[in-house]
Each structure stands twice: as C-alpha cells, then as structure tokens.
Design an enzyme around this catalytic site. Structure first.
Site, short mmCIF file in Angstrom:
data_model
loop_
_atom_site.label_atom_id
_atom_site.label_comp_id
_atom_site.label_asym_id
_atom_site.label_seq_id
_atom_site.Cartn_x
_atom_site.Cartn_y
_atom_site.Cartn_z
N TRP A 1 0.78 -1.28 0.00
CA TRP A 1 0.04 0.08 -0.07
C TRP A 1 0.95 1.29 0.13
CZ3 TRP A 1 -4.22 -1.14 -1.95
CH2 TRP A 1 -4.89 -2.51 -1.60
N ASP B 1 -1.54 6.96 6.09
CA ASP B 1 -2.59 5.75 5.69
C ASP B 1 -2.74 4.96 6.84
OD1 ASP B 1 -4.08 3.83 4.73
OD2 ASP B 1 -2.80 3.33 3.16
N LYS C 1 -12.34 -1.44 7.51
CA LYS C 1 -11.73 -2.53 8.53
C LYS C 1 -12.34 -2.00 10.12
CE LYS C 1 -8.18 -2.24 5.06
NZ LYS C 1 -8.50 -3.38 4.38
N1 PMP Z 1 -4.28 1.19 2.76
C1 PMP Z 1 -4.17 0.05 3.36
C2 PMP Z 1 -3.21 -0.01 4.52
C3 PMP Z 1 -5.10 -0.99 3.01
O1 PMP Z 1 -5.06 -1.82 3.83
C4 PMP Z 1 -5.96 -0.75 2.00
C5 PMP Z 1 -6.97 -1.88 1.46
N2 PMP Z 1 -6.81 -2.96 2.00
C6 PMP Z 1 -5.78 0.32 1.05
C7 PMP Z 1 -4.97 1.44 1.61
C8 PMP Z 1 -6.76 0.39 -0.22
O2 PMP Z 1 -8.14 0.98 0.40
P1 PMP Z 1 -9.21 1.15 -0.57
O3 PMP Z 1 -9.76 -0.26 -0.82
O4 PMP Z 1 -10.10 1.75 0.36
O5 PMP Z 1 -8.79 1.86 -1.89
#
Ligand code: PMP
Length: 362
Positions: free
Chosen positions: A103, A174, A198
């Site tokens: 991520w 994030d 989450k």
């Molecule tokens: N950042 C992290 C730490 C994640 O775990 C996730 C999704 N699992 C995301 C970003 C992406 O999130 P989204 O699907 O809401 O775009």
C-alpha cells in the site's frame, strides 16, 4: 437467522454485532421518522443529526482539536494516494515516503505523478517483514510531508509509534487498517486517512482528518471534488455523501465510546492478538512472518510447514467456523485479521484450533 461464524476477513471486515442490529432497524425506520436511513435526504434534519453526531463522536474519541477538520469522502484510501499529493505536493517539491509494503508502494506511485518522491526508509529488501526503527529514516532536505502506512495489512506489520519527522514538515498517515484501534495524538499529524471497511464501517467511506491550515491553498488548480477545502467548507456535503457509511461509522464510534474508547480498544486488541501470537510463538509448526518488534495487532500473518498443509489448514478452519484466513494473494500463507470488532472469544477459540490442528497434523 443463521449462525454467524468467526470472520477473519482483512476488509470489508467484521462489524460490532450491536451496531448491525441497530442498523437493521434503521434501514427500515430511523428515529421514528417512518423512513429508512438509505432513503433520507442528506440535507434533511434526520441526516443532520447523523452526521453531526458522527463528527462529534469521532472528535471525542481521539480528542481532536478544533484546528482539525473531520471529513467523510469517497473513493477509498486509494483515492487518497493521489488526493494527498494533488493537494499538498507542489510541482518540483519533494515528499518523503516510508516504504513498508504494497500500500505504501501504491501511494508512492501516485505521488510521483505530482512531484518528487524520496523514499526515506524501506523494508522492501526483507520482504517488508519489519518497520524501520526510530532514527532509521533518512529524510530529504525539506520534505513537503512525510507519508507512512501505520499498519501494513498484507504483511502484518505495524508502527508501534509515529516515525520521527523533520520539524519543518508534517506527517501524513494511511491508517486504513488500524485507525482507532489504539489512542492516537492527532496533533502529531497534518493529515490522516482511512478507508472505513476495517475498523470503522462499510466500504465506500473514507475518513480524513486534516489540519485546517493545510486547506488554505492547494498545491495546484484542482477539480472542485478533489480539493479538501471543498469538502471542509461544505461539512462533507458538497455533493451527496456516502450517507449510509457515515451513519454506520457514527454507530461504530458510539460502540467504541461505550467500550472504553481508544484505550479500551487498545487493551482489547492487545489481549486478542496475544492469545494467538502466544500459540504461534510456542510452536515450531507455525512460523510468523513479521519481525517480533514490528508485528501487527490487527493482521497476524503466519505460515505452516508447507503449502499443502496450509491449504488443509484453511479448509479445516472454515469447516470449524473460522472464515477468511487465506493470506493475501501476493504473499500466501495465512492471515488472521482481528480488527476492533473481532470478538475476544473468537481469538481464544482460534488459539485452541491452532493447537488442535498442530496436534493432528504436526
Ligand atoms: N491502505 C491500506 C493499509 C489498506 O489495507 C488498503 C485496503 N486493504 C488500502 C490502503 C486501499 O483501500 P481502498 O480499497 O479503500 O482503496
């Protein structure tokens, strides 16, 4: 109603049962209005209260000062990967990123569209099994901001505390997979973002906490919807917001408040993770993949002796009422995601399952 199983999904993930029960009622008729939450105007009195309470409870939980704004946006955390640099990284300026997983890498790739990126620390060479320690980051001269991923959902690593940050800069985080799982001092950050799915609610809503001075002048001319200031000036109602997501997030905030607040969540999450890590640590059959000092309380990643046994583990676990244990497709193995709402009794039952499976298959 059928029985619910223990759901270890990494997201969308388990939600607090009392919240789901309440939402069931609210879908039909919220606050005696004769209209369900999905059907109310986002500019009506019922929704005014929903969003005002959600903001107030969000603030109360983390003691967020007035100098920060609470925004409910759409597009997931993935939209923040580019909305952050679009607003905060001017052409020619440099933003520093800590690269601790897939991520972080996605956030880095998007920031490069707008300005320069300096990777101040990375655990990539060790398959992202650790979090760089205090003092390990090598920052650029004047970073526009320092971005990090507080919990790495795929690799099961988590920052114990905020990374240091040059005095001239500010932290952007994030926090998608550990937001409000423990106390947080928002004043250490310029901006925090988190997809809701989450720890906070359903997918489709992104929580953004932003320091007010950062709203003043975006780094470039941006479409209206991409400017944070648009959403701040309109209290997240410039256009139709993700109304149900905001409703549900508000109920989750109340559930956290009723369960000891963020301190309560931290104690609960530490005890839950310990129940599982203790069994994994005592075993030579299972191997945890994150370095001990870096492991996550939210996503517990581990391997079995070989892939055939891992497949059997996931199948047997599903048969015993433990769902969603397959590791992310990019890393394999097993992952137990135990966000705030995952019940302690599920962790204890799973710890016993781990022991029993080892006894039968070890
Ligand atoms: N950042 C992290 C730490 C994640 O775990 C996730 C999704 N699992 C995301 C970003 C992406 O999130 P989204 O699907 O809401 O775009």
């Amino acid at each position: 109603m059928g029985e619910r199983v223990f759901n270890f999904s990494a997201g969308p993930a388990v939600l607090p049962e009392p919240v789901l029960q309440e939402a069931r009622e609210a879908l039909w008729n919220i606050d005696g209005s004769g209209i369900g939450i999905l059907e109310h105007s986002h500019r009506g009195k019922v929704f005014d209260r929903v969003i005002d309470e959600a903001v107030a409870d969000c603030r109360a939980l983390a003691g967020i000062p007035d100098s920060y704004r609470v925004l409910f946006l759409q597009g997931g955390a993935s939209t923040q990967f580019f909305q952050v640099p679009a607003n905060l990284l001017a052409d020619g300026a440099t933003a520093d990123y800590l690269n601790t997983g897939a991520w972080s890498q996605k956030a880095i790739a998007e920031a490069k569209r707008y300005g320069k990126v300096h990777v101040a620390a990375s655990s990539e060479d060790d398959n992202f099994c650790f979090i760089p320690g205090p003092g390990e980051a090598r920052y650029s001269k004047r970073p526009a901001y320092v971005h990090f991923t507080s919990n790495n959902t795929i690799f099961g690593t988590q920052f114990r505390a905020e990374p240091d940050c040059p005095a001239s800069s500010f932290l952007v985080c994030d926090a998608s997979s550990d937001i409000y799982s423990r106390p947080i001092d928002v004043t250490r950050y310029g901006l925090i973002y988190a997809g809701a799915q989450k720890n906070l609610g359903p997918s489709g809503t992104t929580l953004v906490l932003i320091r007010e001075d950062l709203l003043e002048k975006p780094a470039r001319d941006l479409p209206t919807m991409l400017r944070y200031s648009t959403h701040a000036e309109n209290d997240s109602r410039y256009n139709t917001p993700p109304a149900f997501g905001i409703y549900l997030m508000g109920r989750v905030f109340k559930w956290i408040l009723a369960n000891g607040g963020l301190e309560g969540m931290e104690a609960r999450n530490e005890a839950k993770a310990k129940a599982i890590y203790d069994v994994l640590d005592a075993s030579s059959f299972y191997q945890t993949t994150a370095r001990d000092d870096s492991r996550s309380l939210m996503n517990i990643c581990f391997r079995g002796p070989n892939e055939d046994i891992e497949k059997k583990f996931i199948k047997d676990a599903a048969g015993a009422g433990f769902d969603g244990l397959k590791g992310h497709r990019s890393v394999g193995g097993m992952r137990a995601s135990i966000y705030n709402a995952f019940p302690p009794e599920g962790c204890d039952a799973f710890a016993q399952f781990l022991r029993d499976f080892e006894a039968k298959n070890g």
